[in-house]
Design a protein around this motif. Structure first.
Motif: not given
Length: 369
Positions: A249-255
């Motif tokens: 999820l962090a890789a798409v901007g929501f860590p």
């Protein structure tokens, strides 16, 4: 006795009465193929219906239409029902509430009947003019009394002393009322707030009904073989984002997220990078390939090939481990098979030898004799 007071729902033959129970317009029922009068030479009255589902649907539509007409008389009128009990007109109530009609539940006997306007006498029902005239006089008196009492109750309703509701029955809808305490009176502001809430719910219902209808269209209609569009590509990635692993999820901007909401998925789709596309697609592949749904023996081959491509070292170690283990098991089984075959061969050889010995003994006995 009014034939509509007949409470029988189903006849002894399992058919529903056409005329004895229902108030909707039954003109079409007279020539309907499901009316027993068309094939029963001994039938009497309006006949019975062999299509109970159709009959109940028409009755439900009539109840809903009648309820709607009564509710339209005054914006303060509300649909009501008994709190407990299961009636054959409950489906009408369910359908109306699903479409945004407010419904209040009361304890049994809590509501009171509004005055009913009597049925006007029909001249054909009377043998003498004098009898008809007398019946009309009684009718006029009863009608006047009912109208006067109704006017009084409507005045009380406007003043907040009583609350008028629309209540359904097995074959009709009628007005009823409940006595109000001063604390329970609805102010104009409360009425407006309640109606505004109904408007919001109606807007929601319009969207829900539209979505359901469109879902049916998309499911059933064929699509012309045209090139894949950017919109379709975005929708595909929106769907695949549902398979994104939590640690990605962090890789798409929501860590800090535990999962992606619909709004967050749309935000990701609208700003996808090539790296994110690869990540989302592979997570979708992993989830799909590791699912048990739709995988037969042949269908598992793509899973093995994917593992050999992306996890070559671990795949080879795992494959070698199980190949070795089960090869050893097969070797032991081969040994047992060989022993069993040798035993069977020895047994067969002994049986043949015993057979030859028996024949030679018979020959010797015969020769001696």
């Amino acid at each position: 006795m009014d034939s509509r007071q007949n409470t029988a729902i189903v006849s002894s033959a399992g058919y529903s009465p056409v005329s004895e129970r229902y108030r909707f317009d039954r003109t079409a029922c007279a020539k309907c193929k499901h009316n027993t009068n068309l094939y029963d030479m001994f039938a009497t009255g309006s006949g019975r219906c062999t299509n109970r589902e159709c009959l109940e649907a028409k009755n439900r539509e009539f109840i809903e239409r009648k309820s709607g007409e009564l509710l339209a008389q005054n914006p303060k009128f509300i649909l009501c029902k008994d709190r407990y009990g299961c009636n054959d007109h409950d489906k009408a109530i369910e359908h109306m509430t699903e479409n945004g009609v407010e419904c209040k539940a009361f304890e049994y006997g809590q509501v009171q009947e509004m005055p009913a306007i009597p049925a006007e006498p029909c001249p054909a029902d009377y043998a003498a003019d004098a009898d008809y005239t007398a019946a009309m006089q009684i009718y006029e008196q009863q009608k006047k009394a009912a109208e006067e009492k109704t006017a009084v109750l409507l005045t009380k309703h406007d003043a907040g002393a009583i609350r008028i509701f629309v209540k359904t029955s097995r074959d009709d809808a009628r007005l009823v009322y409940v006595n109000q305490t001063a604390k329970g009176r609805e102010s104009t502001g409360e009425l407006i707030a309640r109606l505004e809430e109904k408007k919001i719910r109606n807007t929601e219902l319009a969207h829900e009904k539209n979505v359901e209808a469109v879902r049916q269209i998309v499911r059933d209609e064929e699509i012309a073989p045209t090139p894949f569009t950017q919109l379709e590509d975005n929708i595909l990635y929106y769907i695949m984002l549902g398979s994104l692993r939590r640690d990605h999820l962090a890789a798409v901007g929501f860590p800090k997220a535990y999962y992606l909401t619909s709004e967050q998925k749309i935000a990701v789709v609208n700003a996808l990078t090539d790296e994110q596309r690869d990540l989302i697609t592979r997570d979708f592949l992993v989830k799909s390939l590791t699912s048990d749904i739709g995988f037969d023996k042949t269908g598992k081959q793509p899973l093995m090939e994917f593992a050999a491509l992306r996890h070559k070292e671990k795949y080879e170690v795992t494959k070698a481990q199980f190949d070795e283990e089960y090869t050893k098991r097969n070797d032991r089984l081969d040994e047992r098979i060989a022993v069993a075959e040798a035993q069977e061969k020895a047994k067969t050889k002994a049986a043949k030898k015993e057979g030859k010995t028996g024949k030679n003994s018979k020959k010797m006995t015969k020769k001696a004799a």
